[in-house]
Design a protein around this motif. Structure first.
Motif, PDB file in Angstrom:
ATOM      1  N   TYR A  69      23.432  79.585  29.555  1.00  0.00           N
ATOM      2  CA  TYR A  69      23.654  79.634  31.015  1.00  0.00           C
ATOM      3  C   TYR A  69      22.731  80.677  31.657  1.00  0.00           C
ATOM      4  N   ILE A  70      22.684  81.855  31.091  1.00  0.00           N
ATOM      5  CA  ILE A  70      21.822  82.922  31.647  1.00  0.00           C
ATOM      6  C   ILE A  70      20.375  82.435  31.694  1.00  0.00           C
ATOM      7  N   ASP A  71      19.968  81.749  30.642  1.00  0.00           N
ATOM      8  CA  ASP A  71      18.569  81.328  30.528  1.00  0.00           C
ATOM      9  C   ASP A  71      18.217  80.214  31.507  1.00  0.00           C
ATOM     10  N   HIS A  72      19.193  79.345  31.826  1.00  0.00           N
ATOM     11  CA  HIS A  72      18.869  78.158  32.628  1.00  0.00           C
ATOM     12  C   HIS A  72      19.350  78.233  34.066  1.00  0.00           C
ATOM     13  N   ALA A  73      20.283  79.117  34.379  1.00  0.00           N
ATOM     14  CA  ALA A  73      20.813  79.168  35.754  1.00  0.00           C
ATOM     15  C   ALA A  73      20.022  80.136  36.631  1.00  0.00           C
ATOM     16  N   PHE A  74      19.138  80.911  36.019  1.00  0.00           N
ATOM     17  CA  PHE A  74      18.423  81.955  36.770  1.00  0.00           C
ATOM     18  C   PHE A  74      16.926  81.849  36.520  1.00  0.00           C
ATOM     19  N   ASP A  75      16.171  82.346  37.512  1.00  0.00           N
ATOM     20  CA  ASP A  75      14.728  82.502  37.302  1.00  0.00           C
ATOM     21  C   ASP A  75      14.508  83.655  36.331  1.00  0.00           C
ATOM     22  N   GLY A  76      13.302  83.669  35.776  1.00  0.00           N
ATOM     23  CA  GLY A  76      12.975  84.774  34.871  1.00  0.00           C
ATOM     24  C   GLY A  76      12.339  84.226  33.617  1.00  0.00           C
ATOM     25  N   PRO A  77      11.843  85.101  32.759  1.00  0.00           N
ATOM     26  CA  PRO A  77      11.172  84.637  31.538  1.00  0.00           C
ATOM     27  C   PRO A  77      12.151  83.895  30.631  1.00  0.00           C
ATOM     28  N   PRO A  78      11.703  82.791  29.997  1.00  0.00           N
ATOM     29  CA  PRO A  78      12.618  82.059  29.113  1.00  0.00           C
ATOM     30  C   PRO A  78      13.089  82.918  27.945  1.00  0.00           C
ATOM     31  N   LEU A  79      14.374  82.829  27.640  1.00  0.00           N
ATOM     32  CA  LEU A  79      14.901  83.544  26.475  1.00  0.00           C
ATOM     33  C   LEU A  79      14.664  82.718  25.208  1.00  0.00           C
ATOM     34  N   ALA A  80      14.781  81.401  25.359  1.00  0.00           N
ATOM     35  CA  ALA A  80      14.466  80.494  24.252  1.00  0.00           C
ATOM     36  C   ALA A  80      13.235  79.704  24.671  1.00  0.00           C
ATOM     37  N   PRO A  81      12.235  79.612  23.791  1.00  0.00           N
ATOM     38  CA  PRO A  81      11.015  78.899  24.166  1.00  0.00           C
ATOM     39  C   PRO A  81      11.321  77.461  24.559  1.00  0.00           C
ATOM     40  N   ARG A  82      10.617  76.938  25.562  1.00  0.00           N
ATOM     41  CA  ARG A  82      10.810  75.543  25.988  1.00  0.00           C
ATOM     42  C   ARG A  82      10.031  74.570  25.106  1.00  0.00           C
ATOM     43  N   ASP A  83       9.058  75.066  24.359  1.00  0.00           N
ATOM     44  CA  ASP A  83       8.367  74.229  23.376  1.00  0.00           C
ATOM     45  C   ASP A  83       9.393  73.732  22.352  1.00  0.00           C
ATOM     46  N   PRO A  84       9.392  72.415  22.066  1.00  0.00           N
ATOM     47  CA  PRO A  84      10.456  71.883  21.202  1.00  0.00           C
ATOM     48  C   PRO A  84      10.510  72.519  19.816  1.00  0.00           C
ATOM     49  N   VAL A  85       9.368  72.764  19.226  1.00  0.00           N
ATOM     50  CA  VAL A  85       9.391  73.322  17.864  1.00  0.00           C
ATOM     51  C   VAL A  85       9.856  74.776  17.902  1.00  0.00           C
ATOM     52  N   LEU A  86       9.271  75.557  18.794  1.00  0.00           N
ATOM     53  CA  LEU A  86       9.658  76.975  18.857  1.00  0.00           C
ATOM     54  C   LEU A  86      11.101  77.128  19.340  1.00  0.00           C
ATOM     55  N   GLY A  87      11.509  76.245  20.265  1.00  0.00           N
ATOM     56  CA  GLY A  87      12.901  76.261  20.731  1.00  0.00           C
ATOM     57  C   GLY A  87      13.856  75.941  19.586  1.00  0.00           C
ATOM     58  N   ALA A  88      13.485  74.942  18.796  1.00  0.00           N
ATOM     59  CA  ALA A  88      14.335  74.571  17.650  1.00  0.00           C
ATOM     60  C   ALA A  88      14.363  75.695  16.612  1.00  0.00           C
ATOM     61  N   ARG A  89      13.225  76.334  16.391  1.00  0.00           N
ATOM     62  CA  ARG A  89      13.189  77.467  15.443  1.00  0.00           C
ATOM     63  C   ARG A  89      14.110  78.592  15.928  1.00  0.00           C
ATOM     64  N   THR A  90      14.129  78.801  17.238  1.00  0.00           N
ATOM     65  CA  THR A  90      15.006  79.836  17.798  1.00  0.00           C
ATOM     66  C   THR A  90      16.467  79.489  17.511  1.00  0.00           C
ATOM     67  N   GLU A  91      16.845  78.231  17.773  1.00  0.00           N
ATOM     68  CA  GLU A  91      18.225  77.801  17.490  1.00  0.00           C
ATOM     69  C   GLU A  91      18.534  77.925  16.000  1.00  0.00           C
ATOM     70  N   GLU A  92      17.540  77.596  15.191  1.00  0.00           N
ATOM     71  CA  GLU A  92      17.719  77.677  13.733  1.00  0.00           C
ATOM     72  C   GLU A  92      18.080  79.115  13.332  1.00  0.00           C
ATOM     73  N   TRP A  93      17.342  80.083  13.867  1.00  0.00           N
ATOM     74  CA  TRP A  93      17.606  81.474  13.498  1.00  0.00           C
ATOM     75  C   TRP A  93      18.929  81.973  14.058  1.00  0.00           C
ATOM     76  N   VAL A  94      19.245  81.562  15.284  1.00  0.00           N
ATOM     77  CA  VAL A  94      20.544  81.977  15.853  1.00  0.00           C
ATOM     78  C   VAL A  94      21.666  81.456  14.954  1.00  0.00           C
ATOM     79  N   SER A  95      21.542  80.216  14.551  1.00  0.00           N
ATOM     80  CA  SER A  95      22.586  79.619  13.712  1.00  0.00           C
ATOM     81  C   SER A  95      22.630  80.280  12.326  1.00  0.00           C
ATOM     82  N   LEU A  96      21.479  80.485  11.720  1.00  0.00           N
ATOM     83  CA  LEU A  96      21.457  81.125  10.390  1.00  0.00           C
ATOM     84  C   LEU A  96      22.096  82.511  10.441  1.00  0.00           C
TER      85      LEU A  96
END
Ligand SMILES: N[C@@H](CCC(=O)N[C@@H](CS)C(=O)NCC(=O)O)C(=O)O
Length: 213
Positions: A69-96
């Motif tokens: 919500y913080i990342d998508h409801a507000f302007d500002g630098p992305p917290l999770a990359p919007r690139d699909p691979v880098l975004g998925a890698r970010t989710e992967e690490w959060v989950s791990l």
């Protein structure tokens, strides 16, 4: 614009990471201190865990959902990359980290030091000693993960780092895990460099009342 409230205890690594996320995104927030299972938390989290969030009519539980919500409801630098691979890698690490590192390092090891439940209140050595070999493995894994670029994902600071750093804060504080962190030189340098960010400094967990950390 209504005030965004992060509700929870500042000692919680999950509360801490949502606070770092707000600051990195440039979103003003108020920390509303509350313990797990208190009425204001139970009203939002189905299992009474912290953090929870309130922003006008929007209420949310779960750190990852709050950060989405913080990342998508507000302007500002992305917290999770919007690139699909880098975004998925970010989710992967959060989950791990949330499914393996936090349960061992925080729930089992840190709590065995701070809230052992032993008759005399001394650390629960059996639980601590059982956790140490696995913590060593996790430490080596994370050391390798940050060795190349100094970040968990790609070559920039992402939510994956934000999620891990408060756990490393507690790893650094405890005697056995602190020694392991100092031996994992890449991970230690990563922790020190990123924990110096203003976002982390401002969200640094205070000691648990009546405890050493
Ligand atoms: N999956 C949750 C975990 C939150 C969590 O475990 N919070 C801890 C404090 S760090 C808590 O509320 N513990 C109380 C309990 O488990 O009853 C999230 O990501 O927000």
């Amino acid at each position: 614009m209504p005030e965004l409230q992060i509700i929870g205890a500042p000692q919680s690594n999950y509360v801490c990471m949502t606070r770092i996320a707000c600051r990195e995104k440039g979103v003003p927030y108020t920390l509303v201190p509350a313990r797990p299972h208190s009425p204001e938390v139970d009203a939002i989290h189905p299992f009474g865990k912290i953090p929870v969030m309130r922003h006008g009519d929007v209420t949310l539980s779960e750190s990852r959902a709050i950060c989405y919500y913080i990342d998508h409801a507000f302007d500002g630098p992305p917290l999770a990359p919007r690139d699909p691979v880098l975004g998925a890698r970010t989710e992967e690490w959060v989950s791990l980290v949330n499914t393996h590192i936090d349960p061992l390092l925080v729930r089992q090891y840190l709590l065995a030091h701070l809230f052992p439940g032993t008759p005399d209140g001394s650390p629960d050595r059996a639980k601590i000693d059982a956790a140490l070999p696995k913590i060593e493995q996790h430490s080596a894994l994370l050391d390798r993960a940050v060795a190349r670029t100094g970040y968990l994902v790609g070559d920039s600071f992402t939510l994956a780092d934000i999620n891990l750093l408060p756990i490393l804060f507690y790893m650094a504080k405890m005697p056995e895990s602190g020694a392991m962190l100092r031996r994992a030189t890449k991970l230690d340098a990563y922790y020190r460099r990123h924990w110096a960010r203003p976002s982390a400094q401002e969200a640094t967990p205070p000691p648990f009342p009546g405890r050493q950390a």
